[in-house]
Design a protein around this motif. Structure first.
Motif, PDB file in Angstrom:
ATOM      1  N   LYS A  56      65.090  -6.394  68.230  1.00  0.00           N
ATOM      2  CA  LYS A  56      66.087  -5.694  69.058  1.00  0.00           C
ATOM      3  C   LYS A  56      66.820  -6.681  69.970  1.00  0.00           C
ATOM      4  O   LYS A  56      68.049  -6.686  70.044  1.00  0.00           O
ATOM      5  N   LYS A  57      66.066  -7.535  70.656  1.00  0.00           N
ATOM      6  CA  LYS A  57      66.665  -8.515  71.576  1.00  0.00           C
ATOM      7  C   LYS A  57      67.538  -9.516  70.820  1.00  0.00           C
ATOM      8  O   LYS A  57      68.611  -9.877  71.285  1.00  0.00           O
ATOM      9  N   ALA A  58      67.072  -9.965  69.656  1.00  0.00           N
ATOM     10  CA  ALA A  58      67.839 -10.926  68.861  1.00  0.00           C
ATOM     11  C   ALA A  58      69.186 -10.333  68.462  1.00  0.00           C
ATOM     12  O   ALA A  58      70.224 -11.002  68.553  1.00  0.00           O
ATOM     13  N   LYS A  59      69.158  -9.095  68.040  1.00  0.00           N
ATOM     14  CA  LYS A  59      70.404  -8.430  67.643  1.00  0.00           C
ATOM     15  C   LYS A  59      71.335  -8.276  68.854  1.00  0.00           C
ATOM     16  O   LYS A  59      72.540  -8.511  68.750  1.00  0.00           O
TER      17      LYS A  59
ATOM     18  N   ASP B 182      53.319  -3.154  77.405  1.00  0.00           N
ATOM     19  CA  ASP B 182      54.614  -3.477  77.983  1.00  0.00           C
ATOM     20  C   ASP B 182      55.050  -4.832  77.422  1.00  0.00           C
ATOM     21  O   ASP B 182      54.328  -5.819  77.547  1.00  0.00           O
ATOM     22  N   VAL B 183      56.221  -4.862  76.774  1.00  0.00           N
ATOM     23  CA  VAL B 183      56.761  -6.104  76.227  1.00  0.00           C
ATOM     24  C   VAL B 183      57.890  -6.553  77.133  1.00  0.00           C
ATOM     25  O   VAL B 183      58.790  -5.776  77.452  1.00  0.00           O
ATOM     26  N   GLN B 184      57.835  -7.818  77.560  1.00  0.00           N
ATOM     27  CA  GLN B 184      58.842  -8.346  78.475  1.00  0.00           C
ATOM     28  C   GLN B 184      59.047  -9.832  78.229  1.00  0.00           C
ATOM     29  O   GLN B 184      58.233 -10.477  77.565  1.00  0.00           O
TER      30      GLN B 184
ATOM     31  N   PRO C  98      65.270 -18.325  76.032  1.00  0.00           N
ATOM     32  CA  PRO C  98      64.288 -17.682  76.911  1.00  0.00           C
ATOM     33  C   PRO C  98      64.115 -16.178  76.666  1.00  0.00           C
ATOM     34  O   PRO C  98      62.995 -15.668  76.722  1.00  0.00           O
ATOM     35  N   GLN C  99      65.197 -15.486  76.342  1.00  0.00           N
ATOM     36  CA  GLN C  99      65.128 -14.037  76.111  1.00  0.00           C
ATOM     37  C   GLN C  99      64.343 -13.674  74.853  1.00  0.00           C
ATOM     38  O   GLN C  99      63.987 -12.509  74.658  1.00  0.00           O
ATOM     39  N   LEU C 100      64.078 -14.667  73.993  1.00  0.00           N
ATOM     40  CA  LEU C 100      63.330 -14.416  72.759  1.00  0.00           C
ATOM     41  C   LEU C 100      61.938 -15.036  72.785  1.00  0.00           C
ATOM     42  O   LEU C 100      61.316 -15.256  71.754  1.00  0.00           O
ATOM     43  N   SER C 101      61.450 -15.287  73.986  1.00  0.00           N
ATOM     44  CA  SER C 101      60.053 -15.664  74.197  1.00  0.00           C
ATOM     45  C   SER C 101      59.446 -14.498  74.968  1.00  0.00           C
ATOM     46  O   SER C 101      59.629 -14.363  76.180  1.00  0.00           O
ATOM     47  N   LEU C 102      58.769 -13.626  74.244  1.00  0.00           N
ATOM     48  CA  LEU C 102      58.302 -12.354  74.797  1.00  0.00           C
ATOM     49  C   LEU C 102      56.778 -12.303  74.874  1.00  0.00           C
ATOM     50  O   LEU C 102      56.089 -12.852  74.016  1.00  0.00           O
ATOM     51  N   ILE C 103      56.310 -11.610  75.888  1.00  0.00           N
ATOM     52  CA  ILE C 103      54.863 -11.393  76.036  1.00  0.00           C
ATOM     53  C   ILE C 103      54.566  -9.901  75.957  1.00  0.00           C
ATOM     54  O   ILE C 103      55.420  -9.065  76.249  1.00  0.00           O
ATOM     55  N   ALA C 104      53.340  -9.599  75.582  1.00  0.00           N
ATOM     56  CA  ALA C 104      52.833  -8.222  75.592  1.00  0.00           C
ATOM     57  C   ALA C 104      51.757  -8.147  76.662  1.00  0.00           C
ATOM     58  O   ALA C 104      50.849  -8.985  76.702  1.00  0.00           O
TER      59      ALA C 104
END
Length: 176
Positions: free
Chosen positions: A108-111, A4-6, A49-55
Motif C-alpha cells: 500500500k505504501k509503495a503504491k 500495529d504497522v508503522q 524510510p517510508q518503506l522500512s516498516l515495523i509491526a
C-alpha cells in the motif's frame, strides 16, 4: 492479534537488528547476514524510510519489512522498481499473520509513493498468495543463478511490467 504497522524510527533500529537476526538464525536458505544487509541499506541511496516498516504487538516490536529501490535494465532502457528484502518476524510470532500484515501495508505504501512493481527472491509457496508471479513470466531476470520459482515480481499497478524486460540491478549494498 491486534498488530500495529508503522514506519520504523531511528530509535527502533537496534530492536529491528535483533529481530532480523533472530528471525533468520535457523533458516537453511539464509546466510544469517540479513540484519547487516538492512544496516547497509539504511545508509544507501536506495533506502526509502517510508518503506522500512515495523509491526508492534502489545508495545513490542515483533516484525520488520524493508523495500529498497532497484533498477530493471536492458540494452536500451532502465526502469525503477523495488526489492522486497527482508521480511522478518520473531520466531514465536511466525505463522500468525504478522508477515502478511507487513507485506500488505508495504504494498500500500509503495503504491502511494508511486512505485508500480516489486521484485523479490523468496519462498516459492509463500509470496504467490499476495499476487507475486515468477519474474521470468515478465521477462525479468536476476543477475545471478537462482531457481526461477524463487524469483518473483508483482505489479502494484496493472500492466506495470507489461512492456518491461531486463536484468535486476541491485544497489552495491546487497554485495552481489
Amino acid at each position: 492479534m491486534n498488530i500495529d504497522v508503522q514506519q520504523e524510527k531511528k530509535s527502533d533500529e537496534a530492536f529491528v537488528f535483533e529481530i532480523i537476526k533472530e528471525a533468520f538464525q535457523d533458516k537453511e536458505y539464509s546466510d544469517q547476514q540479513e540484519h547487516f544487509l538492512v544496516e547497509r541499506l539504511r545508509k544507501s541511496d536506495a533506502f526509502i524510510p517510508q518503506l522500512s516498516l515495523i509491526a508492534r504487538f502489545e508495545n513490542q516490536i515483533i516484525g520488520h519489512i524493508l523495500m529498497t529501490k532497484i533498477k530493471i535494465k536492458n540494452q536500451g532502457n532502465t526502469y525503477d522498481s523495488l526489492a522486497l528484502a527482508p521480511v522478518s518476524v520473531l520466531p514465536k510470532f511466525q505463522g500468525k499473520g504478522v508477515g502478511t500484515q507487513l507485506i500488505k501495508e508495504a504494498h500500500k505504501k509503495a503504491k502511494e509513493l508511486g512505485f508500480d512493481s516489486i521484485i523479490l527472491l523468496g519462498h516459492k509457496n509463500y509470496y504467490p498468495k499476495f499476487g507475486y508471479k515468477q519474474a521470468h513470466t515478465f521477462d525479468i531476470e536476476l543477475p545471478f543463478d537462482v531457481p526461477k520459482e524463487n524469483c518473483m515480481a508483482i505489479e502494484l499497478t496493472k500492466g506495470a511490467l507489461k512492456n518491461i524486460s531486463g536484468v535486476i540491478e541491485y544497489p552495491k549494498e546487497f554485495g552481489l
